[in-house]
Design a protein around this motif. Structure first.
Motif, PDB file in Angstrom:
ATOM      1  N   ARG A   1      -6.703  15.618  10.165  1.00 32.37           N
ATOM      2  CA  ARG A   1      -6.503  16.311  11.283  1.00 32.37           C
ATOM      3  C   ARG A   1      -5.383  18.213  11.423  1.00 32.37           C
ATOM      4  O   ARG A   1      -5.971  19.103  11.202  1.00 32.37           O
TER       5      ARG A   1
ATOM      6  N   ASN B   1      -8.255  31.258  13.998  1.00 29.34           N
ATOM      7  CA  ASN B   1      -9.560  31.062  14.354  1.00 29.34           C
ATOM      8  C   ASN B   1      -8.932  31.388  15.926  1.00 29.34           C
ATOM      9  O   ASN B   1     -10.425  31.279  16.863  1.00 29.34           O
TER      10      ASN B   1
ATOM     11  N   SER C   1      -5.679  25.289   9.133  1.00 33.32           N
ATOM     12  CA  SER C   1      -5.740  26.612   7.846  1.00 33.32           C
ATOM     13  C   SER C   1      -6.930  26.623   9.246  1.00 33.32           C
ATOM     14  O   SER C   1      -7.866  28.163   7.568  1.00 33.32           O
ATOM     15  N   ILE C   2      -7.618  26.682   9.480  1.00 36.01           N
ATOM     16  CA  ILE C   2      -8.879  27.007  10.298  1.00 36.01           C
ATOM     17  C   ILE C   2      -9.119  27.085  11.510  1.00 36.01           C
ATOM     18  O   ILE C   2      -9.484  27.920  12.096  1.00 36.01           O
TER      19      ILE C   2
ATOM     20  N   SER D   1     -18.538  22.509  13.781  1.00 36.69           N
ATOM     21  CA  SER D   1     -18.509  22.207  11.930  1.00 36.69           C
ATOM     22  C   SER D   1     -17.547  22.767  11.501  1.00 36.69           C
ATOM     23  O   SER D   1     -17.967  21.978  10.164  1.00 36.69           O
ATOM     24  N   PHE D   2     -16.680  23.365  11.801  1.00 29.03           N
ATOM     25  CA  PHE D   2     -15.844  23.882  10.758  1.00 29.03           C
ATOM     26  C   PHE D   2     -15.327  22.641  10.772  1.00 29.03           C
ATOM     27  O   PHE D   2     -14.394  22.246   9.326  1.00 29.03           O
TER      28      PHE D   2
ATOM     29  N   GLU E   1     -15.694  19.138  10.850  1.00 28.54           N
ATOM     30  CA  GLU E   1     -16.684  18.512  10.355  1.00 28.54           C
ATOM     31  C   GLU E   1     -16.244  18.967   9.290  1.00 28.54           C
ATOM     32  O   GLU E   1     -16.727  17.679   7.957  1.00 28.54           O
ATOM     33  N   ALA E   2     -16.853  19.889   8.756  1.00 25.13           N
ATOM     34  CA  ALA E   2     -16.597  20.246   7.654  1.00 25.13           C
ATOM     35  C   ALA E   2     -15.686  20.328   6.039  1.00 25.13           C
ATOM     36  O   ALA E   2     -15.482  19.798   5.527  1.00 25.13           O
ATOM     37  N   CYS E   3     -14.033  20.359   7.305  1.00 23.75           N
ATOM     38  CA  CYS E   3     -13.085  19.955   6.737  1.00 23.75           C
ATOM     39  C   CYS E   3     -12.457  18.612   5.909  1.00 23.75           C
ATOM     40  O   CYS E   3     -12.116  17.978   5.431  1.00 23.75           O
ATOM     41  N   TRP E   4     -12.857  17.616   7.418  1.00 25.92           N
ATOM     42  CA  TRP E   4     -12.398  16.144   7.695  1.00 25.92           C
ATOM     43  C   TRP E   4     -14.224  15.886   6.918  1.00 25.92           C
ATOM     44  O   TRP E   4     -13.085  14.859   5.906  1.00 25.92           O
TER      45      TRP E   4
ATOM     46  N   GLN F   1      -3.552  19.804   8.620  1.00 27.26           N
ATOM     47  CA  GLN F   1      -4.541  20.857   7.344  1.00 27.26           C
ATOM     48  C   GLN F   1      -5.486  21.157   7.881  1.00 27.26           C
ATOM     49  O   GLN F   1      -5.836  22.220   8.140  1.00 27.26           O
ATOM     50  N   THR F   2      -6.493  20.864   8.873  1.00 34.77           N
ATOM     51  CA  THR F   2      -8.022  21.834   9.770  1.00 34.77           C
ATOM     52  C   THR F   2      -7.306  21.979  10.571  1.00 34.77           C
ATOM     53  O   THR F   2      -7.756  23.086  10.588  1.00 34.77           O
TER      54      THR F   2
ATOM     55  N   LYS G   1     -12.704  35.583  10.764  1.00 37.31           N
ATOM     56  CA  LYS G   1     -13.544  35.689   9.918  1.00 37.31           C
ATOM     57  C   LYS G   1     -14.982  34.543  10.059  1.00 37.31           C
ATOM     58  O   LYS G   1     -15.715  34.269   8.953  1.00 37.31           O
ATOM     59  N   TRP G   2     -15.375  35.284  11.137  1.00 39.07           N
ATOM     60  CA  TRP G   2     -16.672  35.014  11.151  1.00 39.07           C
ATOM     61  C   TRP G   2     -17.157  35.673  12.360  1.00 39.07           C
ATOM     62  O   TRP G   2     -17.239  35.853  13.316  1.00 39.07           O
TER      63      TRP G   2
END
Ligand SMILES: Nc1ncnc2c1ncn2[C@@H]1O[C@H](COP(=O)(O)OP(=O)(O)OP(=O)(O)O)[C@@H](O)[C@H]1O
Ligand SMILES: [Mg+2]
Lengths: 255, 304
Positions: free
Chosen positions: B192, B203, B198-199, B180-181, B183-186, B194-195, B303-304
């Motif tokens: 891809r 993690n 940064s995410i 889901s992280f 997908e939220a970025c896209w 950048q996702t 962060k989660w």
């Protein structure tokens, strides 16, 4: 190119298949500028899949094939040159709130930064405006540096909306946004949406038929990948819609 | 029987049924606890035994000195630095390649037959015995690539050996970041890359590092691959000098040295093989402890 019409989105004979299974069977409809357009329909009718076609996130689903045309402001979505710019023009809010594992500020500033905006001053203003629009600013203004994932579910959903607004879209698609939030917050967001619809077009997929009734100018009833009825909300929710199935669904006697 | 049938005062009284459940509960707890102890005892015993046997030879001089009198005296410096060379070079090769390949496979590759084949190959390669890798290294690096018996050949062989495991563990770490992280970025128009940058990577970095670090002990402990490709029984180097080998030199290594002094050389002081083992163990432990420290630090930033 054709003259700018009053249609933001024009869908013509859209078909979508996952592998060999077709789930959207050639639908056509139009969404007018600055209207709230509701899509209702029972589970599995292809509503979420339709939204994924609009902003081309369907590209990420292996084996999905889309045919037909989607015109967004006259431009063919399937042939667009910059799909990332397209996705910024069409904001998307997923059913379950997703706070990215970043600070609240960074959650909202994420999209503009990806688009190349790095000016601190500009970002500050944008973040505040989006959080205000999503009715979240007052609750988080003192802790923009804390984690987005640490917010409550309803707050995260509004954060998601703020993030979808952060790239200044022309269309905002919401997919069952109220699934994880309480009625009071839902009402607040509905007010926000009404406010927003003065400036942008809103496509609202919802399981709560009354929500469509409250907000939308026009409502589309989808069932098994086809459009059963599309018309003014008053008609769809009236005692005599064009199709019997619409009446049954809206009145909760769908079988 | 309904709840209402119980007299009000006795509603929360321990019944026989409840007592039995509690007994089962505590029995289960003790079984698990005793298994944990049973697992720890041999570990502690091994370390204690090693330390006790090694004590007479364990000192700084043993570490930095070169072996003397046919390895019956002196230290293990050439073997120690040789192992450092092998581990550092092999991971410098396999970690970047492995991590990047895993990112490609997990984040970019489409789910088609070719990539499924690659996956299958990676998983199976991870299970290939090290002696087979050794033979491959001998053929590929020593002979075919004409690198000769050298540190380079041995390191590359170790790299080949650790690569599939690093790929597999990195993929595992990447896959643990919720979809889901991404997908939220896209959805907000992130590419891809950048996702990922940064995410996904921030993690999963602690899991990725763990996978890589675990391969340190494997690379340091293996004997067969290096014996075939570049490790020797004895090599004279300058005492206490860190960069004592060239890349095309042959080298000594702790694992091999341990084998030599334990079985090949007669009349070795008993404490020497044990002290060698302690140094090997200590090196690996040191790396692992610092890896744990790094992980805790990174985990706290998760962060989660
Ligand atoms: N990634 C996917 N791969 C394969 N099939 C899918 C995928 N996503 C959805 N489908 C199928 O497509 C059909 C339509 O699903 P979709 O999620 O669009 O329905 P929906 O109208 O949004 O339903 P709901 O109201 O439950 O959200 C379903 O039959 C579903 O099984
Ligand atoms: Mg859906």
């Amino acid at each position: 190119m054709s003259a700018p019409s009053d249609k933001t989105i024009v869908v013509q004979d859209l078909r979508l298949a996952y592998g060999t299974r077709e789930v959207i069977h050639g639908i056509s409809f139009e969404v007018g500028r600055n209207e709230i357009f509701a899509i209702i329909g029972p589970a599995q009718s292809g509503k979420s899949s339709l939204l994924r076609c609009l902003n081309r996130t369907i590209d990420f689903v292996a084996g999905a094939t889309m045919t037909g045309t989607i015109l967004f402001e006259g431009e063919n979505v399937r042939k667009t040159r910059d799909v990332f710019a397209l996705r910024r023009k069409i904001g998307m809010v997923a059913p379950l709130p997703v706070g990215l594992p970043l600070t609240i500020y960074d959650n909202v500033a994420f999209a503009p930064r990806c688009a190349g905006m790095h000016d601190k001053h500009e970002l500050d203003g944008l973040v505040e405006r989006c959080l205000r629009q999503a009715a979240l600013w007052d609750e988080v203004k003192d802790r923009l540096g804390s984690l987005g994932t640490a917010l409550s579910g309803g707050q995260q959903q509004r954060l998601t909306i703020a993030r979808a607004l952060s790239h200044q879209p022309d269309v905002l698609c919401l997919d069952e946004f109220s699934i994880a939030i309480d009625p009071v917050t839902t009402m607040r967001i509905e007010d926000v949406l009404k406010e927003l619809s003065r400036e942008i077009t809103i496509v609202l997929v919802t399981n709560l038929v009354q929500q469509a009734r409250r907000l939308a100018r026009r409502t589309m009833f989808m069932w098994k990948g086809e459009i059963v009825e599309l018309g003014a909300t008053e008609v769809v929710f009236s005692e005599a819609p064009a199709d019997r199935r619409t009446y049954d669904y809206v009145h909760g006697i769908f079988g | 029987m309904t709840v209402a049938a119980i007299e009000p005062g006795k509603r929360f009284v321990r019944t026989r049924h409840v007592a039995r459940k509690e007994r089962q509960q505590s029995v289960a707890k003790w079984i698990f606890f005793s298994m944990t102890v049973a697992m720890i005892i041999p570990l502690v015993a091994i370390v204690a035994y090693l330390l006790w046997k090694a004590a007479p030879s364990l000192n700084w001089q043993f570490l930095v000195d070169v072996p003397k009198r046919g390895m019956r005296e002196g230290g293990i410096w050439p073997a120690f630095t040789g192992t450092l060379y092998l581990v550092v070079i092999s991971l410098a090769v396999s970690a970047p390649i492995g991590v990047l390949a895993a990112i490609y496979l997990n984040e970019y590759a489409k789910d088609n037959w070719l990539n499924r084949l690659i996956n299958l190959a990676v998983i199976n390669l991870a299970g290939v015995p090290s002696i087979v890798h050794a033979l491959f290294g001998l053929g590929a690096f020593v002979y075919a690539a004409k690198l000769g018996y050298s540190i380079l050949s041995a390191s590359l062989t170790l790299a080949i050996m650790t690569l599939p495991v690093i790929i597999a563990s990195t993929r595992e770490a990447l896959a643990s970041v919720p979809m889901s992280f991404r997908e939220a970025c896209w959805n907000v128009g992130a590419t891809r890359w950048q996702t990922i940058r940064s995410i996904v990577l921030p993690n999963s970095i602690s899991g990725i590092l763990t996978g890589v670090i675990l391969q340190v002990s494997r690379a340091a402990g293996e004997t067969a691959p290096i014996m075939f490709t570049g490790a020797v029984f004895f090599k004279a180097v300058e005492k206490g000098k860190l960069f004592s080998y060239g890349l095309d030199d042959q080298c000594m290594a702790l694992s091999m040295h341990l084998y030599t002094v334990s079985t090949q050389v007669p009349n070795v002081k008993e404490s020497i093989p044990f002290a060698t083992a302690v140094v090997l163990l200590g090196t690996v432990l040191l790396v692992n402890v610092s890896a744990i420290g790094l992980r805790v630090w990174l985990r706290n930033r998760k962060k989660w």
